[in-house]
Design a protein around this motif. Sequence first.
Motif, PDB file in Angstrom:
ATOM      1  N   PRO A 128      -1.994   9.084  -5.988  1.00  0.00           N
ATOM      2  CA  PRO A 128      -1.139   8.043  -5.409  1.00  0.00           C
ATOM      3  C   PRO A 128      -0.565   7.165  -6.525  1.00  0.00           C
ATOM      4  CG  PRO A 128      -3.308   8.055  -4.370  1.00  0.00           C
ATOM      5  CD  PRO A 128      -3.367   8.985  -5.535  1.00  0.00           C
ATOM      6  N   THR A 129       0.671   6.770  -6.365  1.00  0.00           N
ATOM      7  CA  THR A 129       1.303   5.879  -7.334  1.00  0.00           C
ATOM      8  C   THR A 129       1.468   4.507  -6.704  1.00  0.00           C
ATOM      9  OG1 THR A 129       3.527   6.450  -6.596  1.00  0.00           O
ATOM     10  CG2 THR A 129       2.578   7.805  -8.364  1.00  0.00           C
ATOM     11  N   PHE A 130       1.816   3.559  -7.524  1.00  0.00           N
ATOM     12  CA  PHE A 130       2.040   2.214  -7.010  1.00  0.00           C
ATOM     13  C   PHE A 130       3.154   2.232  -5.968  1.00  0.00           C
ATOM     14  CE2 PHE A 130       4.423  -1.766  -7.141  1.00  0.00           C
ATOM     15  CZ  PHE A 130       3.436  -2.646  -6.744  1.00  0.00           C
ATOM     16  N   GLU A 131       4.179   3.016  -6.239  1.00  0.00           N
ATOM     17  CA  GLU A 131       5.326   3.059  -5.329  1.00  0.00           C
ATOM     18  C   GLU A 131       4.926   3.607  -3.959  1.00  0.00           C
ATOM     19  OE1 GLU A 131       5.470   4.275  -8.499  1.00  0.00           O
ATOM     20  OE2 GLU A 131       6.650   2.647  -9.360  1.00  0.00           O
ATOM     21  N   THR A 132       4.133   4.694  -3.929  1.00  0.00           N
ATOM     22  CA  THR A 132       3.745   5.269  -2.630  1.00  0.00           C
ATOM     23  C   THR A 132       2.810   4.330  -1.871  1.00  0.00           C
ATOM     24  OG1 THR A 132       1.912   6.506  -3.638  1.00  0.00           O
ATOM     25  CG2 THR A 132       4.035   7.641  -3.435  1.00  0.00           C
ATOM     26  N   ILE A 133       1.929   3.672  -2.582  1.00  0.00           N
ATOM     27  CA  ILE A 133       1.013   2.721  -1.936  1.00  0.00           C
ATOM     28  C   ILE A 133       1.792   1.533  -1.389  1.00  0.00           C
ATOM     29  CG2 ILE A 133      -0.898   1.120  -2.348  1.00  0.00           C
ATOM     30  CD1 ILE A 133      -1.961   3.201  -4.384  1.00  0.00           C
ATOM     31  N   GLU A 134       2.726   1.024  -2.197  1.00  0.00           N
ATOM     32  CA  GLU A 134       3.518  -0.121  -1.770  1.00  0.00           C
ATOM     33  C   GLU A 134       4.402   0.245  -0.584  1.00  0.00           C
ATOM     34  OE1 GLU A 134       4.529  -4.175  -2.125  1.00  0.00           O
ATOM     35  OE2 GLU A 134       2.881  -2.983  -2.886  1.00  0.00           O
ATOM     36  N   ALA A 135       4.990   1.445  -0.576  1.00  0.00           N
ATOM     37  CA  ALA A 135       5.816   1.870   0.545  1.00  0.00           C
ATOM     38  C   ALA A 135       4.978   1.982   1.820  1.00  0.00           C
ATOM     39  CB  ALA A 135       6.479   3.223   0.235  1.00  0.00           C
ATOM     40  N   ALA A 136       3.771   2.515   1.713  1.00  0.00           N
ATOM     41  CA  ALA A 136       2.893   2.621   2.884  1.00  0.00           C
ATOM     42  C   ALA A 136       2.481   1.241   3.374  1.00  0.00           C
ATOM     43  CB  ALA A 136       1.661   3.464   2.542  1.00  0.00           C
ATOM     44  N   LEU A 138       4.179  -1.607   3.012  1.00  0.00           N
ATOM     45  CA  LEU A 138       5.322  -2.245   3.656  1.00  0.00           C
ATOM     46  C   LEU A 138       5.621  -1.628   5.019  1.00  0.00           C
ATOM     47  CD1 LEU A 138       7.648  -2.696   0.566  1.00  0.00           C
ATOM     48  CD2 LEU A 138       6.333  -4.469   1.770  1.00  0.00           C
ATOM     49  N   LYS A 139       5.453  -0.303   5.125  1.00  0.00           N
ATOM     50  CA  LYS A 139       5.673   0.365   6.403  1.00  0.00           C
ATOM     51  C   LYS A 139       4.670  -0.127   7.441  1.00  0.00           C
ATOM     52  CE  LYS A 139       5.803   4.917   8.522  1.00  0.00           C
ATOM     53  NZ  LYS A 139       5.561   6.347   8.343  1.00  0.00           N
ATOM     54  N   GLN A 140       3.409  -0.240   7.033  1.00  0.00           N
ATOM     55  CA  GLN A 140       2.370  -0.710   7.960  1.00  0.00           C
ATOM     56  C   GLN A 140       2.595  -2.169   8.331  1.00  0.00           C
ATOM     57  OE1 GLN A 140      -1.622  -0.683   6.396  1.00  0.00           O
ATOM     58  NE2 GLN A 140      -2.529  -0.671   8.418  1.00  0.00           N
ATOM     59  N   LYS A 141       3.044  -2.971   7.367  1.00  0.00           N
ATOM     60  CA  LYS A 141       3.307  -4.380   7.633  1.00  0.00           C
ATOM     61  C   LYS A 141       4.477  -4.532   8.591  1.00  0.00           C
ATOM     62  CE  LYS A 141       3.913  -8.724   5.171  1.00  0.00           C
ATOM     63  NZ  LYS A 141       4.134  -9.347   3.870  1.00  0.00           N
TER      64      LYS A 141
END
Length: 143
Positions: A128-136, A138-141
């Motif tokens: 996992p990268t920072f970008e994929t974690i951050e996208a997930a 934000l999607k959950q939020k």
Amino acid sequence: MGSIVGKAMDDNLAKMQAFQLNTMQMQLERQLQMQNQMRERMMAMQISRARETLNYFGAFYALVAVGGLGATLKRKTPAPILPLVPLTFILAYQYDMAYGTMIQRMREGSEHIISDEYNLLNLPAGLPTFETIEAARLKQKGE
């Protein structure tokens, strides 16, 4: 005059960076030591659990063996002791796990996989990268 102050600030910055590096290294060493101690304790608990399971299963096996032998002698047929065949394999497995070399063989197998078959350990979509974690996140939020 400005160069004296600048040189003092540079020296101070270098000392602070060295201190931070030393502090981070010490923190990492402590974390590694803590993780290793936790791993050792968990392995000790698993070995202890295997030994306790062996005690109970050994008692069950002895009860089945005595009952099966008694029934075999009484009926003059080997059918009552037939359950001992699979139970013997289970008992041997439990004993090997609790007191044998199973853990050493598992460790050697793990080392072989890490050294020779490392591709089996890769995650399906990569790390996992920072970008994929951050996208997930934000999607959950957003949901």
